[in-house]
Design an enzyme around this catalytic site. Structure first.
Site, PDB file in Angstrom:
ATOM      1  N   GLY A 172      -2.480   2.993 -12.929  1.00  0.00           N
ATOM      2  CA  GLY A 172      -2.980   1.720 -13.463  1.00  0.00           C
ATOM      3  C   GLY A 172      -2.272   1.270 -14.721  1.00  0.00           C
ATOM      4  O   GLY A 172      -1.757   2.084 -15.486  1.00  0.00           O
TER       5      GLY A 172
ATOM      6  N   ASP B  61       6.089  -6.789 -10.485  1.00  0.00           N
ATOM      7  CA  ASP B  61       4.645  -7.030 -10.655  1.00  0.00           C
ATOM      8  C   ASP B  61       3.993  -5.777 -11.238  1.00  0.00           C
ATOM      9  O   ASP B  61       2.920  -5.362 -10.820  1.00  0.00           O
ATOM     10  CB  ASP B  61       4.029  -7.392  -9.292  1.00  0.00           C
ATOM     11  CG  ASP B  61       2.651  -8.023  -9.426  1.00  0.00           C
ATOM     12  OD1 ASP B  61       2.301  -8.481 -10.528  1.00  0.00           O
ATOM     13  OD2 ASP B  61       1.931  -8.061  -8.416  1.00  0.00           O
TER      14      ASP B  61
ATOM     15  N   GLY C  43       4.980  -2.167  -8.744  1.00  0.00           N
ATOM     16  CA  GLY C  43       3.564  -2.490  -8.914  1.00  0.00           C
ATOM     17  C   GLY C  43       2.845  -2.597  -7.584  1.00  0.00           C
ATOM     18  O   GLY C  43       2.507  -3.689  -7.109  1.00  0.00           O
TER      19      GLY C  43
ATOM     20  N   ASP D 253       5.012   2.696  -7.787  1.00  0.00           N
ATOM     21  CA  ASP D 253       3.891   2.677  -8.742  1.00  0.00           C
ATOM     22  C   ASP D 253       3.596   4.121  -9.137  1.00  0.00           C
ATOM     23  O   ASP D 253       3.737   5.028  -8.310  1.00  0.00           O
ATOM     24  CB  ASP D 253       2.643   2.068  -8.062  1.00  0.00           C
ATOM     25  CG  ASP D 253       1.624   1.504  -9.046  1.00  0.00           C
ATOM     26  OD1 ASP D 253       1.214   2.236  -9.969  1.00  0.00           O
ATOM     27  OD2 ASP D 253       1.242   0.337  -8.874  1.00  0.00           O
TER      28      ASP D 253
ATOM     29  N   PHE E 151      -4.434  -8.318  -6.783  1.00  0.00           N
ATOM     30  CA  PHE E 151      -4.325  -9.429  -7.717  1.00  0.00           C
ATOM     31  C   PHE E 151      -3.428 -10.570  -7.249  1.00  0.00           C
ATOM     32  O   PHE E 151      -3.076 -11.428  -8.039  1.00  0.00           O
ATOM     33  CB  PHE E 151      -3.808  -8.910  -9.063  1.00  0.00           C
ATOM     34  CG  PHE E 151      -4.699  -7.869  -9.667  1.00  0.00           C
ATOM     35  CD1 PHE E 151      -5.897  -8.228 -10.271  1.00  0.00           C
ATOM     36  CD2 PHE E 151      -4.365  -6.519  -9.604  1.00  0.00           C
ATOM     37  CE1 PHE E 151      -6.738  -7.270 -10.826  1.00  0.00           C
ATOM     38  CE2 PHE E 151      -5.190  -5.553 -10.151  1.00  0.00           C
ATOM     39  CZ  PHE E 151      -6.380  -5.929 -10.760  1.00  0.00           C
TER      40      PHE E 151
ATOM     41  N   SER F 171       8.568   3.507 -13.266  1.00  0.00           N
ATOM     42  CA  SER F 171       9.658   2.595 -12.934  1.00  0.00           C
ATOM     43  C   SER F 171      11.011   2.970 -13.571  1.00  0.00           C
ATOM     44  O   SER F 171      12.012   3.070 -12.859  1.00  0.00           O
ATOM     45  CB  SER F 171       9.215   1.173 -13.297  1.00  0.00           C
ATOM     46  OG  SER F 171      10.246   0.261 -13.139  1.00  0.00           O
TER      47      SER F 171
ATOM     48  N   ASP G 111       3.115 -13.339 -12.492  1.00  0.00           N
ATOM     49  CA  ASP G 111       2.365 -13.485 -13.748  1.00  0.00           C
ATOM     50  C   ASP G 111       3.190 -14.105 -14.865  1.00  0.00           C
ATOM     51  O   ASP G 111       3.112 -13.673 -16.017  1.00  0.00           O
ATOM     52  CB  ASP G 111       1.767 -12.132 -14.175  1.00  0.00           C
ATOM     53  CG  ASP G 111       0.882 -11.536 -13.094  1.00  0.00           C
ATOM     54  OD1 ASP G 111      -0.055 -12.224 -12.659  1.00  0.00           O
ATOM     55  OD2 ASP G 111       1.140 -10.407 -12.658  1.00  0.00           O
TER      56      ASP G 111
ATOM     57  N   HIS H 129       2.390  -5.140 -17.944  1.00  0.00           N
ATOM     58  CA  HIS H 129       2.546  -6.415 -18.641  1.00  0.00           C
ATOM     59  C   HIS H 129       2.877  -6.283 -20.122  1.00  0.00           C
ATOM     60  O   HIS H 129       2.866  -7.273 -20.842  1.00  0.00           O
ATOM     61  CB  HIS H 129       1.267  -7.251 -18.480  1.00  0.00           C
ATOM     62  CG  HIS H 129       1.177  -7.907 -17.144  1.00  0.00           C
ATOM     63  ND1 HIS H 129       0.185  -8.784 -16.803  1.00  0.00           N
ATOM     64  CD2 HIS H 129       1.985  -7.819 -16.058  1.00  0.00           C
ATOM     65  CE1 HIS H 129       0.365  -9.207 -15.559  1.00  0.00           C
ATOM     66  NE2 HIS H 129       1.445  -8.627 -15.087  1.00  0.00           N
TER      67      HIS H 129
ATOM     68  N   SER I 121      -0.027  -7.026  -2.181  1.00  0.00           N
ATOM     69  CA  SER I 121       1.247  -7.736  -2.005  1.00  0.00           C
ATOM     70  C   SER I 121       2.217  -6.945  -1.126  1.00  0.00           C
ATOM     71  O   SER I 121       3.089  -7.534  -0.475  1.00  0.00           O
ATOM     72  CB  SER I 121       1.890  -8.050  -3.355  1.00  0.00           C
ATOM     73  OG  SER I 121       1.917  -6.903  -4.164  1.00  0.00           O
TER      74      SER I 121
HETATM   75  N1  SAH Z   1       1.124  -6.075  -6.682  1.00  0.00           N
HETATM   76  C1  SAH Z   1      -0.275  -5.738  -6.848  1.00  0.00           C
HETATM   77  C2  SAH Z   1      -0.742  -5.700  -8.305  1.00  0.00           C
HETATM   78  C3  SAH Z   1       0.031  -4.748  -9.192  1.00  0.00           C
HETATM   79  S1  SAH Z   1      -0.876  -4.366 -10.668  1.00  0.00           S
HETATM   80  C4  SAH Z   1      -1.156  -6.696  -6.026  1.00  0.00           C
HETATM   81  O1  SAH Z   1      -0.642  -7.575  -5.335  1.00  0.00           O
HETATM   82  O2  SAH Z   1      -2.380  -6.585  -6.060  1.00  0.00           O
HETATM   83  C5  SAH Z   1       0.319  -3.516 -11.610  1.00  0.00           C
HETATM   84  C6  SAH Z   1       0.614  -2.090 -11.153  1.00  0.00           C
HETATM   85  O3  SAH Z   1       1.766  -1.665 -11.878  1.00  0.00           O
HETATM   86  C7  SAH Z   1      -0.471  -1.050 -11.444  1.00  0.00           C
HETATM   87  O4  SAH Z   1      -0.906  -0.453 -10.254  1.00  0.00           O
HETATM   88  C8  SAH Z   1       0.194  -0.026 -12.384  1.00  0.00           C
HETATM   89  O5  SAH Z   1      -0.146   1.330 -12.105  1.00  0.00           O
HETATM   90  C9  SAH Z   1       1.671  -0.275 -12.112  1.00  0.00           C
HETATM   91  N2  SAH Z   1       2.551   0.056 -13.233  1.00  0.00           N
HETATM   92  C10 SAH Z   1       2.468  -0.391 -14.498  1.00  0.00           C
HETATM   93  N3  SAH Z   1       3.477   0.087 -15.237  1.00  0.00           N
HETATM   94  C11 SAH Z   1       4.230   0.864 -14.408  1.00  0.00           C
HETATM   95  C12 SAH Z   1       5.425   1.659 -14.576  1.00  0.00           C
HETATM   96  N4  SAH Z   1       6.052   1.714 -15.747  1.00  0.00           N
HETATM   97  N5  SAH Z   1       5.901   2.339 -13.509  1.00  0.00           N
HETATM   98  C13 SAH Z   1       5.273   2.279 -12.315  1.00  0.00           C
HETATM   99  N6  SAH Z   1       4.156   1.542 -12.087  1.00  0.00           N
HETATM  100  C14 SAH Z   1       3.643   0.847 -13.127  1.00  0.00           C
HETATM  101 MG    MG Z   2       0.565  -9.616 -10.745  1.00  0.00          MG
END
Ligand code: SAH
Ligand code: MG
Length: 214
Positions: free
Chosen positions: A73, A139, A44, A69, A17, A122, A168, A142, A50
């Site tokens: 998802g 990242d 993330g 992560d 993303f 996290s 974001d 959300h 990224s």
């Molecule tokens: N940085 C990535 C996009 C990340 S999408 C890129 O560049 O494409 C967001 C990610 O955060 C997802 O894979 C999801 O599994 C992770 N995520 C969401 N909440 C989380 C949490 N509390 N702990 C760990 N990972 C989390």
């Molecule tokens: Mg993002």
């Protein structure tokens, strides 16, 4: 040092993303922060798009990129939701698992040795974390719960002079479908007095730690 052509090609080919212009801003921030000689950390990973950028900067700086992560998802990536990709589902257990794709992505980019991947939630990891970080890139999830958890758990670990990068950030609710929690966290960071804005690139915000009080 600009992105090596091989890294740029791997980044563009990777599932994920991060738009290229924002990715280049992230890469520059990581290169600069890496001069502190401390690790870079991403919340993330998803499929590693990224992460490639942080890994490239880590290689340049001679530090390690850490990416975190649970690989199951975010809410909006689950089956039936807007950002779902059926290829990310593990057919045996029927849940998302982005870890295998992430590992392939990093291998193809030739950057595996510069990255440590943490698989977990996290807040659970930040609670036991003790090393100062040159850069924290938020990242992850959300929802307000997740975005605030990332900020509260990781912002205190950004070293003085280090960078906090938030993705974001959409000040206008019309621009964002997954909510404005990252924007609220960005405001929170500025209001804390511990961070000062360095740059804005699309929805990417780079802040520097200039004080205490996080
Ligand atoms: N940085 C990535 C996009 C990340 S999408 C890129 O560049 O494409 C967001 C990610 O955060 C997802 O894979 C999801 O599994 C992770 N995520 C969401 N909440 C989380 C949490 N509390 N702990 C760990 N990972 C989390
Ligand atoms: Mg993002």
């Amino acid at each position: 040092m600009p992105l090596a052509p091989k890294t740029l090609a791997a980044f563009k080919a990777a599932k994920g993303f991060m738009p290229p212009d924002e990715g280049l801003a992230l890469h520059s921030a990581a290169l600069e922060a890496g001069k502190l000689g401390l690790p870079l950390l991403e919340v993330g990973t998803y499929c590693g798009r990224s992460t490639i950028l942080l890994a490239d900067a880590a290689r340049e700086a001679g530090v390690t990129a850490i990416t975190l992560d649970h690989h199951r998802g975010s809410e909006e990536q689950q089956p039936g939701w807007e950002y779902h990709d059926p290829e990310t589902v593990d057919p045996e257990i029927g849940l998302m698992d982005t870890l295998p794709t992430f590992r392939r992505t990093l291998h193809k980019a030739g950057l595996e040795e510069h990255v440590v991947a943490l698989v977990g939630r996290s807040p659970q990891v930040s609670r036991i974390w003790g090393t100062p970080l040159a850069l924290v890139f938020i990242d992850g999830g959300h929802t307000d719960e997740h975005a605030n958890g990332d900020y509260e758990g990781w912002a205190p670990h950004v070293a003085e002079g280090g960078l906090l990068v938030i993705h974001d950030v959409f000040p206008d609710p019309e621009d964002e479908f997954t909510g404005q929690a990252p924007y609220r966290v960005y405001l929170r960071a500025l209001e804390s007095g511990a961070f000062t804005e360095v740059s804005v690139s699309g929805s990417l915000r780079v802040l520097r730690r200039t004080g205490s009080g996080v």
